[in-house]
Design a protein around this motif. Structure first.
Motif, PDB file in Angstrom:
ATOM      1  N   SER A  63       0.857  -1.180   0.000  1.00  0.00           N
ATOM      2  CA  SER A  63       0.000   0.000   0.000  1.00  0.00           C
ATOM      3  C   SER A  63       0.897   1.236   0.000  1.00  0.00           C
ATOM      4  O   SER A  63       2.095   1.144   0.272  1.00  0.00           O
ATOM      5  N   ARG A  64       0.297   2.378  -0.302  1.00  0.00           N
ATOM      6  CA  ARG A  64       1.079   3.610  -0.378  1.00  0.00           C
ATOM      7  C   ARG A  64       0.279   4.718   0.281  1.00  0.00           C
ATOM      8  O   ARG A  64      -0.946   4.758   0.175  1.00  0.00           O
ATOM      9  N   GLY A  65       0.959   5.604   0.969  1.00  0.00           N
ATOM     10  CA  GLY A  65       0.270   6.728   1.600  1.00  0.00           C
ATOM     11  C   GLY A  65       1.051   8.010   1.382  1.00  0.00           C
ATOM     12  O   GLY A  65       2.256   7.978   1.088  1.00  0.00           O
ATOM     13  N   VAL A  66       0.370   9.141   1.525  1.00  0.00           N
ATOM     14  CA  VAL A  66       1.048  10.438   1.367  1.00  0.00           C
ATOM     15  C   VAL A  66       0.405  11.453   2.311  1.00  0.00           C
ATOM     16  O   VAL A  66      -0.810  11.445   2.500  1.00  0.00           O
ATOM     17  N   VAL A  67       1.245  12.266   2.952  1.00  0.00           N
ATOM     18  CA  VAL A  67       0.746  13.361   3.803  1.00  0.00           C
ATOM     19  C   VAL A  67       1.572  14.621   3.495  1.00  0.00           C
ATOM     20  O   VAL A  67       2.693  14.528   2.998  1.00  0.00           O
ATOM     21  N   THR A  68       0.998  15.772   3.809  1.00  0.00           N
ATOM     22  CA  THR A  68       1.756  17.019   3.642  1.00  0.00           C
ATOM     23  C   THR A  68       2.310  17.446   5.000  1.00  0.00           C
ATOM     24  O   THR A  68       1.703  17.174   6.037  1.00  0.00           O
ATOM     25  N   ILE A  69       3.464  18.091   4.972  1.00  0.00           N
ATOM     26  CA  ILE A  69       4.126  18.525   6.205  1.00  0.00           C
ATOM     27  C   ILE A  69       3.989  20.057   6.284  1.00  0.00           C
ATOM     28  O   ILE A  69       4.510  20.774   5.424  1.00  0.00           O
ATOM     29  N   ARG A  70       3.267  20.523   7.296  1.00  0.00           N
ATOM     30  CA  ARG A  70       3.037  21.963   7.397  1.00  0.00           C
ATOM     31  C   ARG A  70       4.251  22.688   7.992  1.00  0.00           C
ATOM     32  O   ARG A  70       4.610  23.776   7.593  1.00  0.00           O
ATOM     33  N   SER A  71       4.882  22.078   8.987  1.00  0.00           N
ATOM     34  CA  SER A  71       5.942  22.776   9.726  1.00  0.00           C
ATOM     35  C   SER A  71       7.261  22.836   8.949  1.00  0.00           C
ATOM     36  O   SER A  71       8.173  23.569   9.322  1.00  0.00           O
ATOM     37  N   GLY A  72       7.357  22.050   7.880  1.00  0.00           N
ATOM     38  CA  GLY A  72       8.614  22.040   7.117  1.00  0.00           C
ATOM     39  C   GLY A  72       9.593  20.996   7.612  1.00  0.00           C
ATOM     40  O   GLY A  72      10.467  20.562   6.881  1.00  0.00           O
ATOM     41  N   GLU A  73       9.476  20.576   8.895  1.00  0.00           N
ATOM     42  CA  GLU A  73      10.356  19.525   9.427  1.00  0.00           C
ATOM     43  C   GLU A  73       9.513  18.310   9.796  1.00  0.00           C
ATOM     44  O   GLU A  73       8.476  18.442  10.441  1.00  0.00           O
ATOM     45  N   ILE A  74       9.951  17.136   9.374  1.00  0.00           N
ATOM     46  CA  ILE A  74       9.176  15.907   9.598  1.00  0.00           C
ATOM     47  C   ILE A  74       9.362  15.437  11.027  1.00  0.00           C
ATOM     48  O   ILE A  74      10.494  15.283  11.513  1.00  0.00           O
ATOM     49  N   THR A  75       8.251  15.218  11.719  1.00  0.00           N
ATOM     50  CA  THR A  75       8.295  14.752  13.112  1.00  0.00           C
ATOM     51  C   THR A  75       7.758  13.335  13.205  1.00  0.00           C
ATOM     52  O   THR A  75       7.218  12.784  12.239  1.00  0.00           O
ATOM     53  N   GLN A  76       7.889  12.777  14.406  1.00  0.00           N
ATOM     54  CA  GLN A  76       7.365  11.442  14.677  1.00  0.00           C
ATOM     55  C   GLN A  76       5.856  11.385  14.393  1.00  0.00           C
ATOM     56  O   GLN A  76       5.342  10.404  13.855  1.00  0.00           O
ATOM     57  N   ASN A  77       5.143  12.458  14.760  1.00  0.00           N
ATOM     58  CA  ASN A  77       3.692  12.493  14.544  1.00  0.00           C
ATOM     59  C   ASN A  77       3.335  12.445  13.065  1.00  0.00           C
ATOM     60  O   ASN A  77       2.321  11.853  12.681  1.00  0.00           O
ATOM     61  N   ASP A  78       4.156  13.074  12.238  1.00  0.00           N
ATOM     62  CA  ASP A  78       3.905  13.048  10.792  1.00  0.00           C
ATOM     63  C   ASP A  78       4.031  11.616  10.260  1.00  0.00           C
ATOM     64  O   ASP A  78       3.234  11.173   9.433  1.00  0.00           O
ATOM     65  N   VAL A  79       5.047  10.916  10.759  1.00  0.00           N
ATOM     66  CA  VAL A  79       5.240   9.522  10.338  1.00  0.00           C
ATOM     67  C   VAL A  79       4.037   8.691  10.777  1.00  0.00           C
ATOM     68  O   VAL A  79       3.516   7.854  10.029  1.00  0.00           O
ATOM     69  N   GLN A  80       3.576   8.947  12.012  1.00  0.00           N
ATOM     70  CA  GLN A  80       2.399   8.238  12.538  1.00  0.00           C
ATOM     71  C   GLN A  80       1.177   8.509  11.652  1.00  0.00           C
ATOM     72  O   GLN A  80       0.438   7.593  11.291  1.00  0.00           O
ATOM     73  N   ARG A  81       0.986   9.793  11.282  1.00  0.00           N
ATOM     74  CA  ARG A  81      -0.153  10.156  10.419  1.00  0.00           C
ATOM     75  C   ARG A  81      -0.057   9.437   9.080  1.00  0.00           C
ATOM     76  O   ARG A  81      -1.045   8.955   8.537  1.00  0.00           O
ATOM     77  N   LEU A  82       1.164   9.381   8.558  1.00  0.00           N
ATOM     78  CA  LEU A  82       1.373   8.744   7.260  1.00  0.00           C
ATOM     79  C   LEU A  82       1.040   7.257   7.324  1.00  0.00           C
ATOM     80  O   LEU A  82       0.352   6.716   6.449  1.00  0.00           O
ATOM     81  N   LEU A  83       1.534   6.582   8.372  1.00  0.00           N
ATOM     82  CA  LEU A  83       1.268   5.143   8.497  1.00  0.00           C
ATOM     83  C   LEU A  83      -0.229   4.892   8.667  1.00  0.00           C
ATOM     84  O   LEU A  83      -0.761   3.904   8.165  1.00  0.00           O
ATOM     85  N   GLU A  84      -0.911   5.789   9.379  1.00  0.00           N
ATOM     86  CA  GLU A  84      -2.364   5.637   9.515  1.00  0.00           C
ATOM     87  C   GLU A  84      -3.048   5.852   8.172  1.00  0.00           C
ATOM     88  O   GLU A  84      -4.030   5.185   7.850  1.00  0.00           O
ATOM     89  N   ASP A  85      -2.503   6.759   7.366  1.00  0.00           N
ATOM     90  CA  ASP A  85      -3.072   7.010   6.041  1.00  0.00           C
ATOM     91  C   ASP A  85      -2.955   5.763   5.157  1.00  0.00           C
ATOM     92  O   ASP A  85      -3.857   5.461   4.375  1.00  0.00           O
ATOM     93  N   THR A  86      -1.835   5.044   5.267  1.00  0.00           N
ATOM     94  CA  THR A  86      -1.648   3.845   4.425  1.00  0.00           C
ATOM     95  C   THR A  86      -2.656   2.757   4.782  1.00  0.00           C
ATOM     96  O   THR A  86      -2.894   1.847   4.002  1.00  0.00           O
ATOM     97  N   MET A  87      -3.236   2.844   5.992  1.00  0.00           N
ATOM     98  CA  MET A  87      -4.189   1.810   6.424  1.00  0.00           C
ATOM     99  C   MET A  87      -5.594   2.057   5.885  1.00  0.00           C
ATOM    100  O   MET A  87      -6.460   1.210   6.042  1.00  0.00           O
ATOM    101  N   HIS A  88      -5.809   3.217   5.267  1.00  0.00           N
ATOM    102  CA  HIS A  88      -7.139   3.510   4.732  1.00  0.00           C
ATOM    103  C   HIS A  88      -7.308   2.828   3.383  1.00  0.00           C
ATOM    104  O   HIS A  88      -7.278   3.464   2.341  1.00  0.00           O
ATOM    105  N   VAL A  89      -7.421   1.516   3.435  1.00  0.00           N
ATOM    106  CA  VAL A  89      -7.608   0.737   2.213  1.00  0.00           C
ATOM    107  C   VAL A  89      -8.937   0.008   2.329  1.00  0.00           C
ATOM    108  O   VAL A  89      -9.390  -0.306   3.435  1.00  0.00           O
ATOM    109  N   ALA A  90      -9.568  -0.234   1.188  1.00  0.00           N
ATOM    110  CA  ALA A  90     -10.859  -0.940   1.196  1.00  0.00           C
ATOM    111  C   ALA A  90     -10.629  -2.354   1.710  1.00  0.00           C
ATOM    112  O   ALA A  90      -9.831  -3.107   1.154  1.00  0.00           O
ATOM    113  N   MET A  91     -11.309  -2.690   2.797  1.00  0.00           N
ATOM    114  CA  MET A  91     -11.080  -3.991   3.437  1.00  0.00           C
ATOM    115  C   MET A  91     -12.429  -4.622   3.766  1.00  0.00           C
ATOM    116  O   MET A  91     -13.304  -3.954   4.301  1.00  0.00           O
TER     117      MET A  91
END
Length: 420
Positions: free
Chosen positions: A89-117
């Protein structure tokens, strides 16, 4: 219970194996106790009789408790069965602060889970393959990097909700709590594979009683997983039907005299087979038994080869394959695998252990049990914390229901990019 003590329970089709281990201050893993009980409450890796499975789980854990001299409360349990499926699966998120944080990675991994199941399936593991920052691929750990667009390719492993709940119920009815549920081929890989093998490229084939589990690794990351429903029990059935013997006798013949290659069998050696229903004993050559075993093992390995090809990594496996599980104990299995798969093959035994009952568990059939324990001690091998920590935070004195547990498995994704 000592915090450093971890218990792994491998609920297999033919046996339930419990392993109790502890970590000392030098990070060495010592096996304190092992318990094995015959299991007949499963079919092809899935629970079909709760009561029988509960009895087997209880007696295996009690035997391990007696050997270790500790009281077990929570266990890490493995899940397998041909209902297990995996996909990319593939996911994508935008980074508002310009620096990638742990929370951004968490958001991204949660985004990849939004698949039809389908409603009856649940995500067991989400394993990042690589991160992509502003179109730059091959990023192992994006935290701290600058960027506005973060993408990830992930490997998602799913299983039937009912299968996970039934395993949970069996452990709970036995009087224990589930700390975590781990895919069995993933667990076996922790105990049988060297780190350098995972880097160069290797396929793990775990031949159990009811299922054969496959995991493909390359660049230190799991790339493909599959569970197929042809395994050691089919070999036993072939012997039972082919030679006209009872199931227990067929299993004994397989273990005592079986060889995976007809060429390896001594033609002159005769085996006595007891007669059924008062009939006289009969004798067969050892090569006749091998003629029954070889075609079925070839079939198992051919299906494994198809799965490895499906992964797209068949050409990337620089060190070939590693065979483990009770089905790999038949002499000549590695040679047959090398022939069928066209790559190097070795038998994998649990390693990375320092003390205690190391001799007792250095056998392919204990790979999953030992792997579950190693995972429990170092959950960061696929990243993140064990589920038990999440449960402790949410429990507040109450027992967590099977429903909550399965939902929690889906959210257990904290810092899963550590493996890369």
């Amino acid at each position: 219970m000592n915090e450093n003590i971890v218990v792994g329970v491998d609920i297999g089709t033919t046996k339930v194996c419990a392993v109790v281990a502890a970590e000392d201050e030098l990070d060495r893993v010592n096996i304190l106790g092992v318990g094995v009980a015959p299991s007949d409450g499963l079919n092809r890796g899935v629970v079909v009789n709760i009561d029988r499975t509960v009895n087997a789980v209880r007696s295996a854990i009690e035997e391990a408790e007696r050997a270790a001299g500790v009281e077990v409360r929570s266990v890490i349990v493995g899940i397998a069965g041909d209902h297990v499926q995996s996909f990319q699966s593939r996911g994508v998120v935008t980074i508002r602060s310009g620096e990638i944080t742990q929370n951004d990675v968490q958001r991204l991994l949660e985004d990849t889970m939004h698949v039809a199941m389908p409603a009856d399936r649940e995500i067991l593991h989400v394993i990042p393959q690589e991160f992509i920052v502003d179109g730059q691929d091959g990023v192992a750990d994006p935290v701290g990097m600058s960027g506005v667009r973060l993408e990830a390719n992930v490997h998602i492993i799913t299983g039937l909700v009912s299968a996970a709940k039934n395993i949970y119920r069996c452990i709970e009815k036995s009087g224990f709590e589930v700390a975590d549920i781990v895919l069995e081929p993933l667990a076996s890989s922790f105990s049988c594979l060297h780190d350098d093998e995972k880097e160069v490229g290797v396929a793990l084939i775990d031949i159990g009683g009811g299922t054969t589990d496959i995991a493909v690794f390359e660049d230190n990351t799991i790339r493909h997983t599959a569970v197929i429903a042809v395994a050691g029990n089919k070999v036993t059935d072939d012997i039972r039907k082919g030679l006209g013997v009872m199931r227990d006798q067929a299993e004994q013949l397989k273990r005592q005299f079986g060889t995976a290659l007809v060429d390896f069998a001594d033609e002159t050696e005769q085996i006595e087979i007891p007669g059924i229903g008062g009939r006289p004993e009969k004798t067969i050559g050892r090569d006749t038994l091998a003629q029954v075993i070889q075609p079925r093992l070839e079939e198992i390995l051919e299906i494994a080869a198809i799965e490895i090809k499906r992964s797209g990594y068949a050409r990337h496996l620089g060190v070939g394959c590693v065979l483990t599980g009770g089905g790999a104990l038949i002499p000549g299995t590695a040679d047959l695998a090398a022939e069928v798969l066209g790559m190097e093959a070795r038998i994998g035994r649990p390693m990375g252990l320092s003390g205690g009952l190391v001799e007792e568990v250095s056998d392919p059939k204990y790979s999953t049990g030992v792997g579950l324990v190693l995972y429990g001690m170092r959950p960061e091998v696929i990243g993140g914390s064990t589920l038990s920590e999440d449960i402790d935070q949410h429990r507040n004195g109450e027992r967590v229901s099977g429903e909550t547990l399965v939902n929690r498995i889906a959210t257990r994704m904290k810092s899963w990019f550590d493996e890369l």
